[in-house]
Design an enzyme around this catalytic site. Structure first.
Site, PDB file in Angstrom:
ATOM      1  N   ASP A   1      35.298  37.361  34.084  1.00 31.43           N
ATOM      2  CA  ASP A   1      35.858  38.693  33.837  1.00 31.43           C
ATOM      3  C   ASP A   1      35.815  39.383  35.200  1.00 31.43           C
ATOM      4  O   ASP A   1      35.753  38.699  36.241  1.00 31.43           O
ATOM      5  CB  ASP A   1      35.048  39.458  32.766  1.00 31.43           C
ATOM      6  CG  ASP A   1      35.742  40.730  32.282  1.00 31.43           C
ATOM      7  OD1 ASP A   1      36.637  40.638  31.446  1.00 31.43           O
ATOM      8  OD2 ASP A   1      35.386  41.830  32.760  1.00 31.43           O
TER       9      ASP A   1
ATOM     10  N   SER B   1      41.192  29.545  27.436  1.00 32.90           N
ATOM     11  CA  SER B   1      39.795  29.085  27.457  1.00 32.90           C
ATOM     12  C   SER B   1      39.528  28.173  26.263  1.00 32.90           C
ATOM     13  O   SER B   1      38.838  27.154  26.386  1.00 32.90           O
ATOM     14  CB  SER B   1      38.830  30.273  27.391  1.00 32.90           C
ATOM     15  OG  SER B   1      38.615  30.811  28.669  1.00 32.90           O
TER      16      SER B   1
ATOM     17  N   LYS C   1      30.294  38.851  24.691  1.00 27.77           N
ATOM     18  CA  LYS C   1      30.579  39.291  26.064  1.00 27.77           C
ATOM     19  C   LYS C   1      29.259  39.441  26.792  1.00 27.77           C
ATOM     20  O   LYS C   1      28.218  39.637  26.161  1.00 27.77           O
ATOM     21  CB  LYS C   1      31.318  40.626  26.044  1.00 27.77           C
ATOM     22  CG  LYS C   1      32.025  40.967  27.330  1.00 27.77           C
ATOM     23  CD  LYS C   1      33.384  40.322  27.435  1.00 27.77           C
ATOM     24  CE  LYS C   1      34.013  40.573  28.787  1.00 27.77           C
ATOM     25  NZ  LYS C   1      35.425  40.129  28.856  1.00 27.77           N
TER      26      LYS C   1
HETATM   27  P1  NDP Z   1      38.963  41.057  38.900  1.00 27.16           P
HETATM   28  O1  NDP Z   1      37.573  41.319  39.307  1.00 27.16           O
HETATM   29  O2  NDP Z   1      39.625  39.802  39.329  1.00 27.16           O
HETATM   30  O3  NDP Z   1      39.902  42.273  39.366  1.00 27.16           O
HETATM   31  C1  NDP Z   1      39.668  43.561  38.938  1.00 27.16           C
HETATM   32  C2  NDP Z   1      40.658  44.478  39.636  1.00 27.16           C
HETATM   33  O4  NDP Z   1      40.575  45.767  39.063  1.00 27.16           O
HETATM   34  C3  NDP Z   1      40.377  44.633  41.118  1.00 27.16           C
HETATM   35  O5  NDP Z   1      41.571  44.847  41.825  1.00 27.16           O
HETATM   36  C4  NDP Z   1      39.493  45.885  41.132  1.00 27.16           C
HETATM   37  O6  NDP Z   1      39.523  46.591  42.364  1.00 27.16           O
HETATM   38  C5  NDP Z   1      40.137  46.705  40.061  1.00 27.16           C
HETATM   39  N1  NDP Z   1      39.124  47.607  39.494  1.00 27.16           N
HETATM   40  C6  NDP Z   1      37.983  47.268  38.853  1.00 27.16           C
HETATM   41  N2  NDP Z   1      37.289  48.358  38.511  1.00 27.16           N
HETATM   42  C7  NDP Z   1      38.027  49.393  38.947  1.00 27.16           C
HETATM   43  C8  NDP Z   1      37.866  50.792  38.892  1.00 27.16           C
HETATM   44  N3  NDP Z   1      36.765  51.345  38.326  1.00 27.16           N
HETATM   45  N4  NDP Z   1      38.839  51.568  39.428  1.00 27.16           N
HETATM   46  C9  NDP Z   1      39.941  51.011  39.993  1.00 27.16           C
HETATM   47  N5  NDP Z   1      40.155  49.694  40.083  1.00 27.16           N
HETATM   48  C10 NDP Z   1      39.208  48.906  39.565  1.00 27.16           C
HETATM   49  O7  NDP Z   1      38.972  41.182  37.291  1.00 27.16           O
HETATM   50  P2  NDP Z   1      40.036  40.637  36.255  1.00 27.16           P
HETATM   51  O8  NDP Z   1      41.397  40.694  36.851  1.00 27.16           O
HETATM   52  O9  NDP Z   1      39.527  39.364  35.733  1.00 27.16           O
HETATM   53  O10 NDP Z   1      39.896  41.701  35.078  1.00 27.16           O
HETATM   54  C11 NDP Z   1      40.694  42.892  35.026  1.00 27.16           C
HETATM   55  C12 NDP Z   1      40.710  43.426  33.609  1.00 27.16           C
HETATM   56  O11 NDP Z   1      41.263  42.433  32.722  1.00 27.16           O
HETATM   57  C13 NDP Z   1      39.347  43.770  32.994  1.00 27.16           C
HETATM   58  O12 NDP Z   1      39.509  44.867  32.109  1.00 27.16           O
HETATM   59  C14 NDP Z   1      38.995  42.535  32.204  1.00 27.16           C
HETATM   60  O13 NDP Z   1      38.067  42.822  31.172  1.00 27.16           O
HETATM   61  C15 NDP Z   1      40.361  42.185  31.648  1.00 27.16           C
HETATM   62  N6  NDP Z   1      40.511  40.812  31.190  1.00 27.16           N
HETATM   63  C16 NDP Z   1      40.291  39.750  32.039  1.00 27.16           C
HETATM   64  C17 NDP Z   1      40.456  38.463  31.591  1.00 27.16           C
HETATM   65  C18 NDP Z   1      40.346  37.296  32.518  1.00 27.16           C
HETATM   66  O14 NDP Z   1      40.709  36.184  32.079  1.00 27.16           O
HETATM   67  N7  NDP Z   1      39.902  37.454  33.749  1.00 27.16           N
HETATM   68  C19 NDP Z   1      40.815  38.181  30.188  1.00 27.16           C
HETATM   69  C20 NDP Z   1      41.128  39.358  29.411  1.00 27.16           C
HETATM   70  C21 NDP Z   1      40.944  40.614  29.902  1.00 27.16           C
HETATM   71  P3  NDP Z   1      38.242  46.513  43.355  1.00 27.16           P
HETATM   72  O15 NDP Z   1      38.300  45.126  43.932  1.00 27.16           O
HETATM   73  O16 NDP Z   1      38.482  47.588  44.345  1.00 27.16           O
HETATM   74  O17 NDP Z   1      37.029  46.742  42.512  1.00 27.16           O
END
Ligand code: NDP
Length: 448
Positions: free
Chosen positions: A169, A380, A129
């Site tokens: 991510d 992936s 990561k």
């Molecule tokens: P994005 O950046 O696309 O979206 C993240 C979302 O979560 C946004 O709506 C963001 O809101 C919100 N968010 C992030 N941090 C916080 C916080 N501290 N408090 C409240 N809301 C928060 O990321 P992903 O959708 O790609 O990832 C989301 C989760 O899924 C993560 O834990 C990631 O590790 C996990 N994941 C992702 C994968 C992928 O393929 N993308 C694969 C497997 C797991 P805001 O815009 O306001 O920050």
């Protein structure tokens, strides 16, 4: 938390001593070790060969300066990370996260989780990561591009299709992967498609990769519900986050007949009793880089809430898809009181250990992230397969592959839980099934 077998307790103490202040890493390690008592008792060779201690120590940790210039000509400095955790099953594989909260401990927790998640997919990928404390919010495309180019100017020497294959991510989507791939190609003078995944369809990306994590989380939820003779169709669903994982989890849940009524971002949450308009949400989040509050302004019956929690909205299925430790024991109690049937983690470690305990005690089906969100990294790996064979598959075919992978992930977890005397416990099942595969590979390779 259980009492740990002496081998596990010793390994955990070493993790605490060697990695002070890295609370999320400690939490992720402890959660895995808590499941392994019966495995270590049954297989003394894991203890004899210090497999647990070796697993908890990353093979390599990289940390570097990332200087870049903003639109005003100011020089900004961020920190870049890549933790290459374990390559027993294949090249290191795992995303890059761009968020101001990123530090070495966060990257280690995510890299550690990734080892087990990747093992569960049944595909030949190790765990890693990376990321940066860079905050892309509010920056221009030019600024994001210059940052990505600077990050890759250091990262390129550590990655490769047989070495380490980053992806997206939080904060890293198609735009960032494009800039990163462009710089890698430029520096190395190689069109090495398999070095990054999550690429655009025009240059080696895979169908369904964008949708895969969210879709996969819903497929896993469908499988959990089916063990109780239940269906997702007609269920009331709430989701946290409104990013990549959240949007496509919502889309697939609706396609399977569920009513998705709430989602969130770090500014608050929205409730739309008519069911989320996914096209509008995508337009606002993906194209306009807007907020969920903008969505509420454009839908007559939707409401935005800056205070309180999305977990207070009554539902039958809850999908935390935002970030780590976003759902605590109070939230879990609120979900239980409102009659939740299933919780599946689209995000990595979004539920605190106490929340997981509350849900388990209430008999709620619970899918841990390393199983429920494994569809992203699995797709992936399918992208890597297509790149290696210079092929590209159709959407339907790729989605069927993803669906089958999630059915298999679910079956592996259920079977291991059953074998080790904890039927229905997906946390134990996921940790045990994934650990055994990695540990056996490590044993075969000697002390390395
Ligand atoms: P994005 O950046 O696309 O979206 C993240 C979302 O979560 C946004 O709506 C963001 O809101 C919100 N968010 C992030 N941090 C916080 C916080 N501290 N408090 C409240 N809301 C928060 O990321 P992903 O959708 O790609 O990832 C989301 C989760 O899924 C993560 O834990 C990631 O590790 C996990 N994941 C992702 C994968 C992928 O393929 N993308 C694969 C497997 C797991 P805001 O815009 O306001 O920050």
């Amino acid at each position: 938390m259980s009492d740990l077998h002496p081998t596990l307790a010793g390994a955990f103490q070493t993790v605490l001593d060697r990695n002070p202040g890295e609370a999320e890493f400690h939490q992720a390690v402890r959660e895995v070790l808590d499941s392994l008592n019966p495995v270590v008792a049954k297989n003394p060779e894991y203890a004899d060969q210090s497999i647990i201690q070796r697993l908890c120590e990353p093979e390599r940790q990289l940390m570097f300066r990332v200087p870049w210039t903003d639109d005003e000509g100011g020089v900004r400095i961020n920190r870049g990370f890549r933790v290459e955790f374990n390559s027993a099953l294949g090249p290191y594989k795992g995303g890059l996260r761009f968020h101001p909260t990123v530090n070495l401990g966060i990257v280690k927790f995510l890299g550690f989780e990734q080892i087990f998640k990747n093992s569960l997919t049944g595909l030949p990928i190790g765990g890693g990561k990376g990321g940066s404390d860079f905050d892309p919010k509010g920056l221009s495309d030019g600024e994001v591009m210059r940052f990505c180019q600077s990050l890759m100017t250091e990262l390129y020497r550590h990655i490769g299709e047989y070495t380490d294959v980053p992806a997206g991510d939080i904060g890293v989507g198609g735009r960032e992967i494009g800039y990163l791939f462009g710089q890698y190609k430029r520096i190395t003078n190689r069109y090495e498609s398999g070095v990054l995944t999550g690429k655009g369809l025009a240059y080696g990306g895979s169908q369904v990769r964008t949708e895969a994590t969210g879709f996969g989380t819903v497929f896993f939820t469908r499988e959990m519900l089916a063990t109780k003779g239940l269906r997702i169709s007609g269920r009331r669903v709430i989701i946290s986050g409104s990013g990549n994982v959240a949007i496509y989890a919502a889309e697939k849940a609706q396609e399977l007949g569920a009513q998705v009524v709430a989602c969130s971002d770090s500014g608050g949450y929205i409730v739309d009793e008519d069911g989320l308009d996914i096209a509008l949400l995508r337009q606002i989040k993906e194209k306009e880089r807007g907020r969920v509050s903008d969505y509420a302004e454009q839908r007559p019956n939707a409401t935005f809430h800056a205070e309180g929690s999305v977990w207070d909205v009554p539902c039958e299925v809850a999908l935390p898809c935002a970030t780590q430790n976003e759902l605590d024991d109070d939230h879990a109690r609120s979900l239980v009181e409102n009659g939740v049937l299933a919780v599946a983690e689209g995000a990595n470690m979004p539920c605190t250990p106490k929340a997981v305990e509350v849900l388990a005690n209430a008999g709620v089906l619970f899918g841990p992230g390393k199983a429920a969100n494994a569809g992203g990294v699995a797709t992936s790996a399918l992208e890597m397969q297509q790149n290696a064979s210079r092929d590209s598959w159709h959407f339907d075919h790729t989605e069927q592959r993803l669906d089958q992978i999630m059915v298999d992930v679910h079956a592996r977890c259920a079977e291991a839980a059953e074998t080790y005397g904890q039927p229905g416990n997906y946390v134990a099942g996921a940790n045990i099934a994934s650990f055994i595969k990695v540990a056996d590979a490590m044993l075969s390779m000697g002390v390395i």
